[in-house]
Design an enzyme around this catalytic site. Structure first.
Site, PDB file in Angstrom:
ATOM      1  N   GLU A  29     -70.915   8.238   4.701  1.00  0.00           N
ATOM      2  CA  GLU A  29     -71.341   7.749   3.375  1.00  0.00           C
ATOM      3  C   GLU A  29     -72.230   8.589   2.507  1.00  0.00           C
ATOM      4  O   GLU A  29     -72.978   9.151   3.042  1.00  0.00           O
ATOM      5  CB  GLU A  29     -71.879   6.289   3.684  1.00  0.00           C
ATOM      6  CG  GLU A  29     -70.898   5.348   4.169  1.00  0.00           C
ATOM      7  CD  GLU A  29     -71.923   4.117   5.067  1.00  0.00           C
ATOM      8  OE1 GLU A  29     -70.943   3.273   5.370  1.00  0.00           O
ATOM      9  OE2 GLU A  29     -72.819   4.282   5.284  1.00  0.00           O
ATOM     10  N   LEU A  56     -68.029   2.082   2.264  1.00  0.00           N
ATOM     11  CA  LEU A  56     -68.978   1.416   3.441  1.00  0.00           C
ATOM     12  C   LEU A  56     -67.938   0.752   4.377  1.00  0.00           C
ATOM     13  O   LEU A  56     -67.745  -0.489   4.317  1.00  0.00           O
ATOM     14  CB  LEU A  56     -69.954   0.565   2.762  1.00  0.00           C
ATOM     15  CG  LEU A  56     -70.588   1.226   1.740  1.00  0.00           C
ATOM     16  CD1 LEU A  56     -71.720   0.046   1.278  1.00  0.00           C
ATOM     17  CD2 LEU A  56     -71.136   2.338   1.978  1.00  0.00           C
ATOM     18  N   GLU A  58     -68.096   1.309   8.240  1.00  0.00           N
ATOM     19  CA  GLU A  58     -68.471   2.261   9.388  1.00  0.00           C
ATOM     20  C   GLU A  58     -67.214   1.969  10.627  1.00  0.00           C
ATOM     21  O   GLU A  58     -66.970   2.846  11.350  1.00  0.00           O
ATOM     22  CB  GLU A  58     -69.597   1.531   9.717  1.00  0.00           C
ATOM     23  CG  GLU A  58     -70.763   1.997   8.832  1.00  0.00           C
ATOM     24  CD  GLU A  58     -71.141   1.042   7.645  1.00  0.00           C
ATOM     25  OE1 GLU A  58     -70.493  -0.308   7.656  1.00  0.00           O
ATOM     26  OE2 GLU A  58     -71.677   1.202   6.606  1.00  0.00           O
ATOM     27  N   GLN A  80     -75.883   6.980   8.195  1.00  0.00           N
ATOM     28  CA  GLN A  80     -76.834   6.918   7.203  1.00  0.00           C
ATOM     29  C   GLN A  80     -78.135   6.398   7.903  1.00  0.00           C
ATOM     30  O   GLN A  80     -79.285   6.975   7.650  1.00  0.00           O
ATOM     31  CB  GLN A  80     -76.558   6.114   5.895  1.00  0.00           C
ATOM     32  CG  GLN A  80     -75.931   6.736   4.859  1.00  0.00           C
ATOM     33  CD  GLN A  80     -75.723   6.251   3.706  1.00  0.00           C
ATOM     34  OE1 GLN A  80     -75.778   5.050   3.887  1.00  0.00           O
ATOM     35  NE2 GLN A  80     -75.557   6.619   2.551  1.00  0.00           N
ATOM     36  N   HIS A 128     -84.111  -0.599  10.268  1.00  0.00           N
ATOM     37  CA  HIS A 128     -83.731   0.769   9.906  1.00  0.00           C
ATOM     38  C   HIS A 128     -84.462   1.741  11.061  1.00  0.00           C
ATOM     39  O   HIS A 128     -84.472   2.996  10.910  1.00  0.00           O
ATOM     40  CB  HIS A 128     -84.091   1.063   8.459  1.00  0.00           C
ATOM     41  CG  HIS A 128     -83.053   0.833   7.700  1.00  0.00           C
ATOM     42  ND1 HIS A 128     -82.864  -0.587   7.426  1.00  0.00           N
ATOM     43  CD2 HIS A 128     -82.341   1.546   6.817  1.00  0.00           C
ATOM     44  CE1 HIS A 128     -81.924  -0.783   6.684  1.00  0.00           C
ATOM     45  NE2 HIS A 128     -81.709   0.549   6.139  1.00  0.00           N
TER      46      HIS A 128
END
Ligand SMILES: Cc1ncc(C[n+]2csc(CCOP(=O)(O)OP(=O)(O)O)c2C)c(N)n1
Lengths: 323, 321
Positions: A29, A56, A58, A80, A128
């Site tokens: 991406e 997008l 994955e 990412q 994240h």
């Protein structure tokens, strides 16, 4: 000597491999504009067929890479954020990893999964900040976590050349590391081979990824009290057991520092394997995230969950006292 | 170019292969059971009759028909089901993973919806190298609700990869009827991505062959993917485990109606009776030999259980004490 950054080392490895082998191509991406900076300049040099921006999707592009690899290509997939690996765990583990065995050796799946910025990027919070390398080691996918720019270059090159799927975790905590490196001297680093970063006599500290730098700093701090050997496995699967056992057999003590969750983490595996093989002078210790940790947002909370230098220092002092 | 004898032979071969395999399940030679393809033979036979040897296909958990129709050796396939070292996958794959890369079969695949993206990547990579080929991804009606398959539609359409997505709509995903599972329509999912979609009678192998040939011709000319919904019916159980348990999900009248349109008879009716008898006899002889070959094959050496895990030659650490 020029200062080489870890990020630039990854970039150079990709460029060198794209130039060396037509079958190498990148997908991910926003890689055309190099949102992570790791693919900077590659579109211009190699064109959109070799540096492919994906939607997008994955799961689809991860299995697309599997298919391309079955057809002889050598895809490198950039993710990412580390938590995307949870989304594609099925595609990597159930397909890419299992195909060669399930087909009785009819194929190879040489895909590289590159995760620049794994682990905590302070302030990115729960979804994240994971560092899921232990999961891949558990299922037996070749898993590397380079600590230094030269290793980032050398391990990524070896991953791309490897005929099996390889996950390359580039810890966020290492991305800004710079080192004096003669760029002309950069070499492939063999998968599955650890390295003693600092020799010592009293205790072996196994440190994973960016924590190698913390371990070296703590070892320096404690130098007048304890002689610490720092072992950087570099590859978590396959693990360099011979290298580690040689070190622990000399020092007789073991501490593992690993920025992943405690239960079923790689630190537990390292300790189990060492105590199966070596009679230690003191019970070993591990410094990890807590069981089942989710990184909280506030910086102080984020730091509180990650293994830090203070924890490591106290673990080293404990094994010295216990022994 | 239609060849009714070849088409019938493939349909008949798959039918009898499946029946022999079920016997071997009952006798304990095939461990783990199979997902019988009985009733759906016309789809695999018709689709693969329109492909070239270099084209690639990805199958499903109900994958024997796809592998056989693409040209794999029935004897090595049967040996694989029996877990023998002489099997297509050297006994490492079994029913749900049977693969033969030499004839373009990337493998049956036990995960519903998994093949679409894999075959798209494989075709893309080989075309990038200048090879002229198309791919087929077989999938069930259950697979059209899997998110990854829809992602694969998008990639194939966006990047103009010539993959034919063949949905074998047999009315059920295990026990779940299509009406209870699919909002909108099956073809509508492909059309939403700009993929041309058509519907064909999956019980008529010649109709499937013609529809596939037309789709493949458009793909070779235009480059992008196509979608084909083949309406078919599963004559037998979802899996042979159903032979032992009673699952009540299909009305007997529906099963009888479904079985009344048998692809073996439809394809067979296009041959003179004596020709048909000849084909039947030759299929029987081939399968007798296949079963004998399978049962005679050595079992793989347990010491090599994890052989082929790593193409790079890495070996796994032992698990014992
Ligand atoms: C992703 C996934 N979910 C569930 C299963 C369990 N399962 C195996 S076959 C099957 C039904 C699939 O139905 P369909 O796609 O219509 O194919 P059919 O069995 O009718 O040929 C299910 C749910 C699986 N293998 N993979």
């Amino acid at each position: 000597m020029p200062r080489l950054s870890y990020r630039k080392a990854l970039n150079r490895a990709l460029a060198d491999e794209l130039a060396r082998d037509e079958e190498v191509f990148l997908l991910g991406e926003d890689i055309r504009v190099a949102a992570s900076n790791v693919t900077a300049g590659l579109l211009k040099r190699f064109g959109p067929e070799r540096v492919r921006d994906t939607p997008l999707s994955e799961q689809a592009f991860t299995s697309f890479a599997t298919g391309a690899a079955l057809a002889g290509a050598r895809p490198v997939v950039e993710f990412q954020i580390p938590s995307l690996l949870f989304l594609v765990f099925e595609q990597i583990v159930n397909h890419a990893h299992k195909f060669p065995l399930m087909t009785g050796g009819q194929c190879a799946v040489p895909v590289t999964y590159l995760v620049p910025g794994s682990g905590s990027r302070t302030g990115w919070a729960g979804q994240h900040s994971d560092h899921p390398y232990s999961l891949f080691a558990h299922v037996g996918v070749t898993t590397v976590v380079p600590a230094t720019p030269a290793d980032a270059y050398g391990l990524l090159v070896s991953a791309i050349r490897c005929d099996d799927p390889v996950v390359v975790f580039a810890p966020a905590g290492a991305m800004e590391v710079r080192a004096d490196v003669d760029v002309a001297s950069l070499q492939p680093v063999p998968l599955g081979r650890g390295v003693v970063r600092r020799p010592g006599d009293d205790v072996t500290v196994v440190a994973v990824g960016h924590l190698v730098h913390d371990a070296l700093a703590v070892a320096d701090d404690l130098a007048d009290q304890v002689s610490v050997e720092v072992f950087d496995p570099r590859t978590l699967y396959p693990f360099d057991w011979d290298g580690l056992l040689a070190s622990v057999s000399r020092t007789g003590r073991l501490v593992v520092v690993d920025d992943s969750n405690r239960s079923c983490g790689i630190a537990g595996e390292v300790i189990a394997t060492v105590v199966e093989r070596v009679r230690l002078d003191a019970p070993p210790r591990r410094v990890t995230r807590p069981d089942g940790a989710v990184l909280p947002f506030a910086p102080a909370l984020d730091r509180a969950v990650q293994p830090g230098r203070e924890h490591l220092r106290s673990a080293i002092q404990h094994v010295m006292k216990d022994g | 170019m239609t060849d009714p004898v070849r088409l019938y032979r493939t349909v008949r071969l798959i039918r009898r292969f499946e029946e022999r395999a079920i016997e071997l399940v009952r006798s304990g030679h095939v461990v783990g059971g199979i997902h019988p393809y009985l009733g759906q033979e016309g789809v695999a036979a018709g689709v693969c009759a329109a492909l070239r040897p270099g084209d690639v296909v990805a199958g499903t958990h109900r994958g024997h028909g796809h592998v056989l129709a693409k040209g794999a050796d029935p004897a090595r396939m049967m040996a694989e089901l029996c877990g023998r070292a002489t099997g297509l996958n050297r006994g490492r794959g079994g029913s749900m993973h049977a693969a033969d890369f030499a004839v373009g079969v990337l493998g049956a695949n036990a995960i519903v919806g998994a093949g679409g993206a894999i075959v798209t990547g494989a075709v893309w990579a080989r075309r990038r190298r200048g090879e002229d080929l198309v791919g087929v991804s077989f999938l069930g009606d259950g697979a059209v609700n899997e998110g990854m398959l829809l992602e694969a539609f998008n990639l194939a359409a966006l990047w103009q990869v010539p993959v034919l997505f063949v949905c074998e709509n047999n009315g059920y995903a295990t026990t779940m009827p299509v009406a209870g599972a699919v909002a909108g329509s099956i073809t509508g999912r492909a059309e939403a991505f700009g993929i041309p979609a058509s519907v064909v009678d999956g019980q008529d192998p010649e109709a499937v062959r013609a529809a596939t040939a037309a789709a493949v011709a458009r793909m070779r000319a235009a480059g992008g993917p196509e979608f084909l919904e083949a309406r078919t019916y599963r004559f037998d159980a979802h899996h042979t485990f159903e032979h032992a348990v009673r699952l009540d999900y299909r009305p007997p009248e529906e099963v009888a109606r479904g079985r009344s349109r048998d692809p073996v008879d439809i394809a067979g009716s296009r041959l003179p009776p004596d020709r048909r008898a000849e084909v039947d006899a030759s299929v029987e002889a081939e399968l007798d030999a296949a079963v004998a070959f399978a049962l005679a094959g050595p079992e793989p050496d347990p010491a090599g259980a994890l052989e082929h895990l790593y193409a790079s030659g890495l070996t796994a650490r032992a698990g014992g004490g």
